[in-house]
Scaffold this active site. Structure first.
Site, PDB file in Angstrom:
ATOM      1  N   HIS A  64       0.847  -1.191   0.000  1.00 50.66           N
ATOM      2  CA  HIS A  64       0.000   0.000   0.000  1.00 50.66           C
ATOM      3  C   HIS A  64       0.889   1.250   0.000  1.00 50.66           C
ATOM      4  O   HIS A  64       1.242   1.767   1.069  1.00 50.66           O
ATOM      5  CB  HIS A  64      -0.904   0.010   1.234  1.00 50.66           C
ATOM      6  CG  HIS A  64      -1.778  -1.199   1.344  1.00 50.66           C
ATOM      7  ND1 HIS A  64      -1.285  -2.445   1.693  1.00 50.66           N
ATOM      8  CD2 HIS A  64      -3.113  -1.360   1.145  1.00 50.66           C
ATOM      9  CE1 HIS A  64      -2.285  -3.314   1.711  1.00 50.66           C
ATOM     10  NE2 HIS A  64      -3.399  -2.680   1.376  1.00 50.66           N
TER      11      HIS A  64
ATOM     12  N   HIS B  85      -4.049   3.022  -3.378  1.00 50.63           N
ATOM     13  CA  HIS B  85      -4.217   2.444  -2.041  1.00 50.63           C
ATOM     14  C   HIS B  85      -3.514   1.100  -1.869  1.00 50.63           C
ATOM     15  O   HIS B  85      -2.624   0.976  -1.028  1.00 50.63           O
ATOM     16  CB  HIS B  85      -5.702   2.274  -1.716  1.00 50.63           C
ATOM     17  CG  HIS B  85      -5.952   1.548  -0.431  1.00 50.63           C
ATOM     18  ND1 HIS B  85      -5.830   2.152   0.794  1.00 50.63           N
ATOM     19  CD2 HIS B  85      -6.293   0.257  -0.185  1.00 50.63           C
ATOM     20  CE1 HIS B  85      -6.087   1.264   1.742  1.00 50.63           C
ATOM     21  NE2 HIS B  85      -6.381   0.112   1.177  1.00 50.63           N
TER      22      HIS B  85
ATOM     23  N   GLU C 294     -17.345  -4.506  24.799  1.00 52.51           N
ATOM     24  CA  GLU C 294     -16.521  -5.711  24.914  1.00 52.51           C
ATOM     25  C   GLU C 294     -15.295  -5.662  24.009  1.00 52.51           C
ATOM     26  O   GLU C 294     -14.193  -6.026  24.421  1.00 52.51           O
ATOM     27  CB  GLU C 294     -17.357  -6.958  24.576  1.00 52.51           C
ATOM     28  CG  GLU C 294     -18.472  -7.262  25.556  1.00 52.51           C
ATOM     29  CD  GLU C 294     -19.784  -6.575  25.210  1.00 52.51           C
ATOM     30  OE1 GLU C 294     -20.793  -6.871  25.863  1.00 52.51           O
ATOM     31  OE2 GLU C 294     -19.778  -5.733  24.274  1.00 52.51           O
TER      32      GLU C 294
ATOM     33  N   HIS D 288     -27.837 -15.949  25.185  1.00 59.02           N
ATOM     34  CA  HIS D 288     -26.793 -15.759  26.191  1.00 59.02           C
ATOM     35  C   HIS D 288     -26.079 -17.063  26.558  1.00 59.02           C
ATOM     36  O   HIS D 288     -25.119 -17.036  27.322  1.00 59.02           O
ATOM     37  CB  HIS D 288     -27.381 -15.139  27.455  1.00 59.02           C
ATOM     38  CG  HIS D 288     -27.686 -13.682  27.344  1.00 59.02           C
ATOM     39  ND1 HIS D 288     -28.447 -13.157  26.325  1.00 59.02           N
ATOM     40  CD2 HIS D 288     -27.315 -12.628  28.125  1.00 59.02           C
ATOM     41  CE1 HIS D 288     -28.543 -11.844  26.492  1.00 59.02           C
ATOM     42  NE2 HIS D 288     -27.868 -11.503  27.568  1.00 59.02           N
TER      43      HIS D 288
END
Length: 672
Positions: free
Chosen positions: A35, A266, A415, A477
């Site tokens: 890149h 890129h 999280e 869960h």
């Protein structure tokens, strides 16, 4: 600014920045992969940063009080490799630059912390660098409060791109950083308006400046190609309170006649003709990988700019007592507290005698009281589940802008950001980080957990509510595949302790790891103490061991982890009552068992007997122990889950899904 204007107005700066651009173009072209556009676009910003602001010494990349530099946009790796080579880093030679992205090279496709000392963190997955840097800034704040500014006083600088800021983890990270008012955290946004698909506007219209401001950051802006504008912005950033975003407006592939300001610059080489024309525009009259001696010498001078400051720091450090020097060195190098082993043994002895029936999440809280007292370097927290994860031990104060000596962090419902910040804290040095959430939500933290393993970061993930045993919250869960996922991740220890004793042993192992993260899968439901006879040795360190031996001729071996060890022991009672000699093996950590020598594994899993494994999860990771290691498919079976769970009390769910002592005993008899 236009290139011709830049060359005339700032000739010395232009030469330094052009060296970065030339190396980036040449290395990507030779590798036929990489890149080039990002290093070309951010070369001016990086030059000003390294020349005027970054506190570092290229000869001492691990100096404790250096500024941390994170290239979050890791695809632009040639930027950092070029900077390290030019500044005189001993690991990054010209040959390493020429071997960019080749087998065995230290200059990997994305920066890897385990290959180069000066690379603070592995980057590549976008957004991870920003979030990891937040953890580094947290560690700096905590250590400065503990040790004082004479020993700890540095910044964390981040170069991030549009992609880093689009990834969801970036919002978790900047929200946490803003709430914590992290001083000395500065993100330099490579605002080039280009992604792989094309213009950012194809997929996003977010006002990034307002987003950061709304999260409590100070925002500045600069022309990312004007060294005066850049320097003014970075100077203001250093004086601001709390975290700072600097919007650096740049052009990707700066100067390339047909590919600049385009996705074409890129992710692929520019091509020989484009490189030749670009160098003409730069006024760079040198061959591939050729850096004039005077430019290299000036860069090497920049590389030694921090030597004097490092020397002064070393003098201050030398004035500390021998004990404080040793303790600071220990925590910065990740050494284990000498108090830990004896503290864990004392705890095990007391709990073996008391024999409590507690959930292993509660057992973990009990152990943490011992761990946090023995290891002052711990910094823990939870993703808004403190009362469920039980990660806050007695007496822990909260880490926040008003109390940097606090050792407990409210990460919020973040999280992924929490896990990445934990990586950053540990990579910074001086901190042992742990964090908790529900085991099912390892899905949300997975990207950073994978990087913990890849980067060899010994983070501790306290993952509670580990099975259908959590009950009424239901299948959303209740983790069933998550043990298999964690066990499938290389360089990860997955612990599922059966009682308070195994929980203590798991924590001891996790805290003594130097380069391996640990996942503690802990129960919501209460479990009896199964090992009521105290033994000083850490049996969990073997990964698996015989918790109950067969009486009479051994005909069956039952294997289990966590809450199902109790079920296996009850099944053994049924089978022994029918004169079927049954051994029970507790297997709290498959990875550690796999590391044992052949003789030990054969001792635990000898040939001949039928084998049944029981775990309230999918079968997949158990096949090695059921079918391999002298096992046979005709003499092996599994009791566990082959579907998602349901919403009901835990006891009813175990009956519903057939995870019972009676079912285990029937499997054994059917195999016999």
């Amino acid at each position: 600014m236009e290139i011709e204007e830049l060359r005339k107005a700032h000739p010395e700066h232009w030469k330094l920045a052009s060296a970065i651009r030339a190396l980036a173009m040449d290395a990507v072209q030779k590798a036929n992969s990489g890149h080039p556009g990002m290093p070309m676009g951010m070369a001016d910003v990086a030059t000003v940063l390294f020349k005027n602001h970054l506190k570092f010494d290229a000869k001492a990349p691990k100096w404790a009080d250096r500024d941390r530099f994170v290239l979050s946009a890791g695809h632009g790796s040639m930027l950092i490799y070029a900077l390290l080579y030019l500044c005189g880093d001993e690991q990054v030679t010209l040959d390493q630059i020429k071997n960019f992205r080749q087998s065995g090279a230290l200059t990997a496709g994305h920066p890897e912390n385990f290959l180069l000392d000066a690379v603070e963190t592995t980057t590549g997955p976008l957004g991870q660098g920003v979030a990891t840097a937040v953890g580094m800034a947290i560690a700096e704040e905590a250590l400065r409060a503990q040790w004082g500014k004479k020993l700890v006083d540095h910044r964390t600088w981040v170069i991030a791109g549009d992609g880093c800021l689009m990834e969801g983890i970036s919002q978790e990270a900047i929200g946490l950083a803003g709430m914590q008012e992290l001083s000395n955290l500065i993100v330099l946004w490579d605002n080039n308006d280009i992604t792989i698909d094309g213009r950012v506007s194809l997929s996003d219209k977010t006002d990034q400046r307002k987003r950061f401001e709304a999260s409590g950051w100070t925002v500045f802006a600069c022309d990312g190609h004007d060294p005066v504008s850049i320097d003014e912005a970075l100077t203001k950033a250093k004086k601001a309170k709390g975290p700072v975003l600097v919007d650096c407006k740049t052009i990707i592939g700066f100067g390339a006649p047909t590919k600049s300001d385009s996705y074409a610059a890129h992710g692929s080489p520019l091509g020989d003709e484009e490189i030749s024309r670009t160098k003409e525009i730069y006024g760079w009259e040198h061959g591939p990988f050729e850096i004039p001696a005077e430019i290299k010498a000036e860069w090497e001078t920049i590389g030694t700019r921090g030597a004097e400051e490092r020397g002064a720091w070393e003098e201050r450090f030398a004035k500390l007592s021998a004990g404080k020097q040793a303790e600071f060195t220990r925590i910065m190098e990740g050494g284990v507290s000498k108090k830990l082993t004896n503290a864990i043994r004392k705890f095990k002895k007391e709990e073996a005698e008391a024999a409590p029936k507690v959930a292993t999440r509660k057992a973990s809280e009990m152990v943490l009281g011992v761990v946090n007292e023995a290891c002052p370097e711990t910094l823990g927290g939870s993703a808004d589940l403190t009362g469920s994860n039980l990660t806050k031990s007695k007496g822990m104060e909260i880490f926040n802008p008003d109390n940097r000596k606090g050792r407990y962090i409210h990460f919020g419902i973040r999280e992924h950001g929490m896990a990445a910040a934990m990586n950053g804290m540990i990579l910074h040095g001086g901190v042992r980080a742990y964090g908790g959430t529900f085991f099912c939500f390892t899905d949300y933290a997975r990207g950073a957990m994978r990087l913990s393993a890849l980067m060899k970061v010994p983070a501790v993930y306290v993952m509670t509510h580990d099975s259908i045993g959590l009950g009424e919250d239901g299948p959303t869960h209740q983790p069933v595949e998550h043990l298999a996922i964690c066990r499938a991740t290389p360089n990860t220890l997955t612990f599922r302790p059966a009682d308070v004793i195994e929980t203590a042993e798991a924590w001891e192992i996790a805290m003594t790891q130097e380069g391996t993260p640990s996942v503690l899968a802990l129960s919501r439901q209460g479990l009896p103490t199964l090992r009521s006879e105290y033994k000083p040795q850490n049996l969990t360190a073997k990964g698996a061991y015989v918790i109950a031996e067969a009486e009479g001729k051994r005909q069956a071996i039952l294997m289990a982890s966590g809450s199902e060890v109790e079920i296996a022991l009850k099944a053994r009672d049924i089978l022994q009552g029918q004169a079927i000699g049954t051994r029970v093996v507790s297997m709290p950590c498959m990875e550690l068992f796999a590391q044992q020598d052949e003789n030990y594994r054969k001792k635990i899993l000898p040939p001949g007997a039928v084998r049944v494994a029981v775990e309230a999860a999918v079968r997949q990771p158990w096949d090695r122990w059921l079918l391999g290691e002298r096992g046979r498919e005709a003499k092996a079976d599994f009791v566990g889950m082959d579907r998602f769970g349901a919403s009901a009390p835990a006891g009813e769910l175990y009956e519903k899904f057939g995870i019972t002592a009676e079912a285990v005993a029937e499997k054994v008899k059917a195999l016999l």
